[in-house]
Design an enzyme around this catalytic site. Structure first.
Site, short mmCIF file in Angstrom:
data_model
loop_
_atom_site.label_atom_id
_atom_site.label_comp_id
_atom_site.label_asym_id
_atom_site.label_seq_id
_atom_site.Cartn_x
_atom_site.Cartn_y
_atom_site.Cartn_z
N LYS A 229 0.87 -1.37 0.16
CA LYS A 229 -0.09 0.00 0.03
C LYS A 229 0.64 1.27 0.13
O LYS A 229 0.71 2.28 -0.91
CB LYS A 229 -0.67 0.09 1.12
N ARG B 219 -10.13 0.30 8.12
CA ARG B 219 -9.56 -1.25 8.66
C ARG B 219 -10.52 -2.07 9.38
O ARG B 219 -10.29 -3.09 9.75
CB ARG B 219 -8.41 -1.08 9.74
N ARG C 271 11.66 -5.42 5.35
CA ARG C 271 11.50 -4.16 5.13
C ARG C 271 12.37 -3.31 5.96
O ARG C 271 12.66 -3.44 7.25
CB ARG C 271 10.01 -3.63 5.28
N ARG D 93 11.12 -1.23 11.51
CA ARG D 93 9.89 -0.79 12.24
C ARG D 93 9.67 -1.66 13.46
O ARG D 93 9.83 -2.83 13.37
CB ARG D 93 8.68 -0.72 11.27
N ARG E 87 -0.29 -8.88 13.36
CA ARG E 87 -0.85 -7.99 12.41
C ARG E 87 -1.81 -8.46 11.22
O ARG E 87 -2.83 -8.28 10.91
CB ARG E 87 0.18 -7.02 11.71
P1 AP5 Z 1 4.87 -1.46 1.76
O1 AP5 Z 1 4.61 -0.74 0.46
O2 AP5 Z 1 5.62 -0.82 3.02
O3 AP5 Z 1 3.57 -2.13 2.60
P2 AP5 Z 1 2.25 -1.80 3.14
O4 AP5 Z 1 0.95 -2.37 2.72
O5 AP5 Z 1 2.26 -0.20 3.33
O6 AP5 Z 1 2.47 -2.46 4.70
P3 AP5 Z 1 2.66 -1.96 6.05
O7 AP5 Z 1 3.23 -2.98 6.71
O8 AP5 Z 1 2.65 -0.42 6.15
O9 AP5 Z 1 1.00 -1.88 6.50
P4 AP5 Z 1 -0.07 -1.91 7.71
O10 AP5 Z 1 -1.29 -1.86 7.17
O11 AP5 Z 1 0.47 -3.11 8.39
O12 AP5 Z 1 0.88 -0.81 8.43
P5 AP5 Z 1 0.33 0.75 8.91
O13 AP5 Z 1 1.49 1.48 8.85
O14 AP5 Z 1 -0.88 1.02 7.95
O15 AP5 Z 1 5.74 -2.86 1.52
C1 AP5 Z 1 6.09 -3.81 2.46
C2 AP5 Z 1 7.70 -4.28 2.02
O16 AP5 Z 1 7.88 -4.91 0.84
C3 AP5 Z 1 8.74 -3.13 1.85
O17 AP5 Z 1 10.06 -3.51 2.01
C4 AP5 Z 1 8.83 -2.91 0.12
O18 AP5 Z 1 9.73 -2.58 -0.34
C5 AP5 Z 1 8.39 -4.29 -0.28
N1 AP5 Z 1 7.66 -4.24 -1.41
C6 AP5 Z 1 6.39 -3.74 -1.69
N2 AP5 Z 1 5.82 -3.92 -2.71
C7 AP5 Z 1 6.70 -5.19 -3.34
C8 AP5 Z 1 6.35 -5.92 -4.51
N3 AP5 Z 1 5.38 -5.98 -5.41
N4 AP5 Z 1 7.27 -6.87 -4.69
C9 AP5 Z 1 8.16 -7.18 -3.83
N5 AP5 Z 1 8.46 -6.43 -2.49
C10 AP5 Z 1 7.56 -5.45 -2.47
O19 AP5 Z 1 -0.18 0.64 10.24
C11 AP5 Z 1 0.68 0.36 11.59
C12 AP5 Z 1 -0.41 0.21 12.77
O20 AP5 Z 1 -0.81 1.38 12.92
C13 AP5 Z 1 -1.22 -0.70 12.92
O21 AP5 Z 1 -0.91 -2.12 13.26
C14 AP5 Z 1 -2.46 -0.07 13.73
O22 AP5 Z 1 -1.81 -0.46 15.16
C15 AP5 Z 1 -2.17 1.21 13.38
N6 AP5 Z 1 -3.09 1.72 12.46
C16 AP5 Z 1 -2.84 2.22 11.25
N7 AP5 Z 1 -4.12 2.36 10.52
C17 AP5 Z 1 -5.14 2.32 11.48
C18 AP5 Z 1 -6.68 2.34 11.30
N8 AP5 Z 1 -7.33 2.74 10.23
N9 AP5 Z 1 -7.43 1.95 12.22
C19 AP5 Z 1 -6.70 1.48 13.57
N10 AP5 Z 1 -5.40 1.49 13.70
C20 AP5 Z 1 -4.53 1.71 12.68
MG MG Z 2 2.51 1.25 4.83
#
Ligand code: AP5
Ligand code: MG
Ligand code: ZN
Length: 210
Positions: free
Chosen positions: A16, A87, A121, A154, A165
Site C-alpha cells: 500500500k 480497517r 523491510r 519498524r 498484524r
Molecule cells: P509496503 O509498501 O511498505 O507495504 P504496506 O502495505 O504499506 O505495509 P504496512 O506494513 O505499512 O501495512 P500496515 O497496514 O500493517 O501498516 P500501517 O503503517 O498502515 O511494502 C512492504 C515491503 O515490501 C517493503 O519492504 C517494500 O519494499 C516491499 N514491497 C512492496 N511491494 C513489493 C512487491 N510488489 N514485490 C516485492 N516487494 C515489495 O499501520 C501500522 C499500525 O498502525 C497498525 O498495526 C495499527 O496499530 C495502526 N493503524 C493504522 N491504521 C489504522 C486504522 N485505520 N485503524 C486502527 N489502527 C490503525
Molecule cells: Mg505502509
C-alpha cells in the site's frame, strides 16, 4: 477537473505504501496514511491511552482516534489516496458518511510473501523511503539512497508482531474487503507481482474507474 479519490486495501506488507507513492506522483494527490500519522504521534495522550500501546502489539488503535485523523486530512484534500484506512466495518461506514470514493483497490498477496516482505523491510529514519533487504536494497547497506540517513526496522516488523498484524487483518479488515466487493468502485489487483507490474495494473484499474 477533479482529482481521484482512492483507498488501498491490503494486508500488512501488501504494498500500500509503495504504490501510494506512485499514485501521489502520477496524480498529484494527498497521501493520507493513518499508519504514518500514528507513528508520528505515538505518545499522544488520548482517553484510550497512547497509539504506541496498540501499535507495538500489532492491534488496531481505537476508531475515534483514527476517524478524527482521517476526517481532518480529508477536509484539506482535493484528491487523495487513503493508505491503511478503513480497517474495520465501523471505519468503512464512517468513511462513506464523509466522502465518495472513485475506487477501492484491494491488493491480493499470499501470507508467506507478506511475512517475507515485512520482516525484510527497512525504512529511512529521516525521509521515510521504503527498502527491502532482498527485493529493493539500498546501494549501501543501512543507508538511504535518497538522503544518506540511517535505515531502521519498524518496531512492528518483527516476526511475532507481523503475524499478529496479519491475524488482525483477517479478522477486522477482510470483512471490509467483502463489504466493498459488490460495489462498482471495487477492483482487485494481483499484489504478488513485482512492484512495476503491480503499478501497471493499478494504473489501468484507476483509469478505468476514474
Ligand atoms: P509496503 O509498501 O511498505 O507495504 P504496506 O502495505 O504499506 O505495509 P504496512 O506494513 O505499512 O501495512 P500496515 O497496514 O500493517 O501498516 P500501517 O503503517 O498502515 O511494502 C512492504 C515491503 O515490501 C517493503 O519492504 C517494500 O519494499 C516491499 N514491497 C512492496 N511491494 C513489493 C512487491 N510488489 N514485490 C516485492 N516487494 C515489495 O499501520 C501500522 C499500525 O498502525 C497498525 O498495526 C495499527 O496499530 C495502526 N493503524 C493504522 N491504521 C489504522 C486504522 N485505520 N485503524 C486502527 N489502527 C490503525
Ligand atoms: Mg505502509
Ligand atoms: Zn531518506
Amino acid at each position: 477537473m477533479s482529482k481521484p479519490k482512492l483507498t488501498l486495501l491490503g494486508a500488512p506488507g501488501a504494498g500500500k505504501g509503495t504504490q501510494s507513492s506512485n499514485l501521489v506522483e502520477e496524480y498529484d494527490i494527498d497521501h493520507i496514511t493513518t499508519g504514518d500519522a500514528l507513528r508520528n504521534n505515538k505518545d499522544m495522550e488520548t482517553e484510550y491511552g497512547t497509539p504506541r500501546e496498540y501499535m507495538e502489539a500489532g492491534e488496531l488503535v481505537p476508531d475515534p482516534v483514527v476517524d478524527e485523523i482521517v476526517e481532518a486530512a480529508l477536509a484539506d484534500a482535493d484528491g487523495f489516496v487513503l493508505d491503511g484506512y478503513p480497517r474495520n466495518l465501523s471505519q468503512a461506514e464512517h468513511l462513506e458518511s464523509i466522502t465518495d470514493l472513485d475506487a477501492v483497490v484491494y491488493f491480493e498477496v499470499s501470507e508467506d510473501e507478506l511475512l517475507t516482505r515485512l520482516t525484510g523491510r527497512r525504512v529511512c529514519d529521516n525521509c521515510g523511503t521504503n527498502y527491502h533487504v532482498e527485493y529493493n536494497p539500498p546501494e549501501e547497506e543501512g543507508i538511504c539512497d535518497e538522503c544518506g540517513s540511517d535505515l531502521i526496522q519498524r518496531d512492528d516488523d518483527t516476526e511475532e508482531t507481523a503475524k499478529e498484524r496479519l491475524r488482525v487483518f483477517e479478522e477486522n479488515t477482510m470483512p471490509v474487503v467483502e463489504y466493498f466487493e459488490d460495489t462498482d468502485s471495487f477492483v482487485t489487483v494481483d499484489g504478488e507481482q513485482a512492484p512495476d507490474e503491480v503499478w501497471a495494473d493499478l494504473c489501468d484499474a484507476v483509469e478505468a474507474q476514474f
